[in-house]
Design a protein around this motif. Sequence first.
Motif, mmCIF file in Angstrom:
data_model
loop_
_atom_site.group_PDB
_atom_site.id
_atom_site.type_symbol
_atom_site.label_atom_id
_atom_site.label_comp_id
_atom_site.label_asym_id
_atom_site.label_seq_id
_atom_site.Cartn_x
_atom_site.Cartn_y
_atom_site.Cartn_z
ATOM 1 N N ILE A 161 0.839 -1.192 0.000
ATOM 2 C CA ILE A 161 0.000 0.000 0.000
ATOM 3 C C ILE A 161 0.877 1.245 0.000
ATOM 4 O O ILE A 161 2.044 1.204 0.382
ATOM 5 N N GLU A 162 0.314 2.344 -0.447
ATOM 6 C CA GLU A 162 1.032 3.610 -0.469
ATOM 7 C C GLU A 162 0.519 4.580 0.591
ATOM 8 O O GLU A 162 1.109 5.630 0.804
ATOM 9 N N LYS A 163 -0.578 4.222 1.238
ATOM 10 C CA LYS A 163 -1.148 5.106 2.241
ATOM 11 C C LYS A 163 -1.984 4.296 3.205
ATOM 12 O O LYS A 163 -2.405 3.161 2.914
ATOM 13 N N ASP A 164 -2.211 4.853 4.378
ATOM 14 C CA ASP A 164 -3.178 4.272 5.305
ATOM 15 C C ASP A 164 -4.102 5.367 5.810
ATOM 16 O O ASP A 164 -3.885 6.551 5.560
ATOM 17 N N LEU A 165 -5.160 4.954 6.487
ATOM 18 C CA LEU A 165 -6.191 5.888 6.934
ATOM 19 C C LEU A 165 -6.204 5.946 8.450
ATOM 20 O O LEU A 165 -6.344 4.907 9.105
ATOM 21 N N ARG A 166 -6.028 7.125 8.996
ATOM 22 C CA ARG A 166 -6.170 7.327 10.443
ATOM 23 C C ARG A 166 -7.579 7.866 10.706
ATOM 24 O O ARG A 166 -7.989 8.879 10.138
ATOM 25 N N SER A 176 -12.552 12.847 13.354
ATOM 26 C CA SER A 176 -11.663 13.234 12.265
ATOM 27 C C SER A 176 -11.193 11.989 11.535
ATOM 28 O O SER A 176 -11.180 10.880 12.100
ATOM 29 N N ALA A 177 -10.805 12.172 10.278
ATOM 30 C CA ALA A 177 -10.206 11.087 9.508
ATOM 31 C C ALA A 177 -9.335 11.703 8.416
ATOM 32 O O ALA A 177 -9.669 12.747 7.847
ATOM 33 N N TYR A 178 -8.219 11.051 8.146
ATOM 34 C CA TYR A 178 -7.301 11.572 7.124
ATOM 35 C C TYR A 178 -6.368 10.463 6.654
ATOM 36 O O TYR A 178 -6.090 9.502 7.371
ATOM 37 N N TRP A 179 -5.923 10.619 5.410
ATOM 38 C CA TRP A 179 -4.952 9.696 4.848
ATOM 39 C C TRP A 179 -3.547 10.092 5.282
ATOM 40 O O TRP A 179 -3.230 11.267 5.402
ATOM 41 N N ARG A 180 -2.716 9.091 5.500
ATOM 42 C CA ARG A 180 -1.289 9.302 5.744
ATOM 43 C C ARG A 180 -0.536 8.627 4.599
ATOM 44 O O ARG A 180 -0.649 7.418 4.406
ATOM 45 N N ILE A 181 0.188 9.426 3.852
ATOM 46 C CA ILE A 181 0.801 8.968 2.607
ATOM 47 C C ILE A 181 2.311 8.946 2.775
ATOM 48 O O ILE A 181 2.936 9.977 3.071
ATOM 49 N N GLY A 182 2.904 7.773 2.602
ATOM 50 C CA GLY A 182 4.350 7.645 2.720
ATOM 51 C C GLY A 182 5.055 8.109 1.459
ATOM 52 O O GLY A 182 4.490 8.082 0.361
ATOM 53 N N VAL A 226 -6.039 0.074 6.542
ATOM 54 C CA VAL A 226 -5.558 0.038 5.163
ATOM 55 C C VAL A 226 -6.646 -0.595 4.297
ATOM 56 O O VAL A 226 -7.448 -1.407 4.767
ATOM 57 N N GLU A 227 -6.646 -0.192 3.035
ATOM 58 C CA GLU A 227 -7.586 -0.763 2.076
ATOM 59 C C GLU A 227 -6.817 -1.691 1.149
ATOM 60 O O GLU A 227 -5.836 -1.285 0.512
ATOM 61 N N ALA A 228 -7.234 -2.942 1.108
ATOM 62 C CA ALA A 228 -6.592 -3.935 0.247
ATOM 63 C C ALA A 228 -7.575 -5.062 -0.011
ATOM 64 O O ALA A 228 -8.466 -5.318 0.802
ATOM 65 N N ASN A 229 -7.437 -5.709 -1.149
ATOM 66 C CA ASN A 229 -8.309 -6.840 -1.493
ATOM 67 C C ASN A 229 -9.784 -6.450 -1.451
ATOM 68 O O ASN A 229 -10.647 -7.268 -1.115
ATOM 69 N N GLY A 230 -10.082 -5.193 -1.736
ATOM 70 C CA GLY A 230 -11.466 -4.736 -1.802
ATOM 71 C C GLY A 230 -12.131 -4.509 -0.464
ATOM 72 O O GLY A 230 -13.370 -4.415 -0.397
ATOM 73 N N LYS A 231 -11.356 -4.386 0.629
ATOM 74 C CA LYS A 231 -11.945 -4.162 1.945
ATOM 75 C C LYS A 231 -10.954 -3.415 2.826
ATOM 76 O O LYS A 231 -9.807 -3.194 2.453
ATOM 77 N N PHE A 232 -11.422 -3.043 4.021
ATOM 78 C CA PHE A 232 -10.569 -2.352 4.983
ATOM 79 C C PHE A 232 -10.149 -3.310 6.089
ATOM 80 O O PHE A 232 -10.930 -4.133 6.555
#
Length: 279
Positions: A161-166, A176-182, A226-232
């Motif tokens: 993955i390139e990002k995760d969600l906090r 609150s919610a936001y993406w964290r992008i490496g 994280v979002e992968a394989n069509g789910k969180f």
Amino acid sequence: MFFHLRKEEKKQVKLLTFNPFRTLGMPGISYVKPDHMFKKIDDIRAADVLLFPENWQVNSLVYGLQKKIFPSIQSIQLGFDKIEMTRAFWSLAPDLTPYTEIRGRSNESIEIILDTFPFPFVAKEARNSMGKGVFLIQNKNDFLSYCEKNEVLYVQEYLPIEKDLRVVFVGDSVVSAYWRIGENSFHNNVAQGGKLAFHSIPLEALQLVEKTARALGINHAGFDLVEANGKFYFLEFNCLFGNQALNQQGIRVENIIYDYVKSQFTPVVPPTNPFKQIS
């Protein structure tokens, strides 16, 4: 002549904090340094709610002194240990986390893990935060080095993955919610150089956090998904999350905490004479 039933009255809640930085600006709150807990035991007994105790204090406060605390005991104790946290996720649903093995360190466990997980995979220390204690295992030597330092092996499948969600959950709702992008890094944490993005937040993830937090009794946490394989999937949650992104959004989380604590824990004073004679 008749009797009028007097209503119960609410009194001002007495708050005491063990972490003044996370309760800055709350009115009428007193402070005790955690190390001085037993020297200030009378002050602690007099408080209605104790805010932000450290993990080592919790059992004495909740079971010994029968005190109400915030964050909840579940937030603090599950958030303190990734292993117990993961098992709590498993208790709700086995697929809330990426595929994970938790094993005591032994030659047999090491061989099973090496036979089960293709490289690369992820290994974690049970107690750490801000992206520390999380390792990308590229080969057998990497894993053996990790095993030397950890008596319990926590190993997880690697999701590219390139990002995760906090998602920040306080009180009884997401605030609150936001993406964290490496940036060319295995870690996306802000503390490890990750960038923030506040757009295109998926409702599905927010609903999953609300459902899970309420089921586990969590009332103060930053959940990482994280979002992968069509789910969180949940990676973990941190009870003491960073406030940098919240400050950027103009969110004063201490105000949200104060309102929640008042609504949940304000003590009720029963009337001394509930029946008042009216002539």
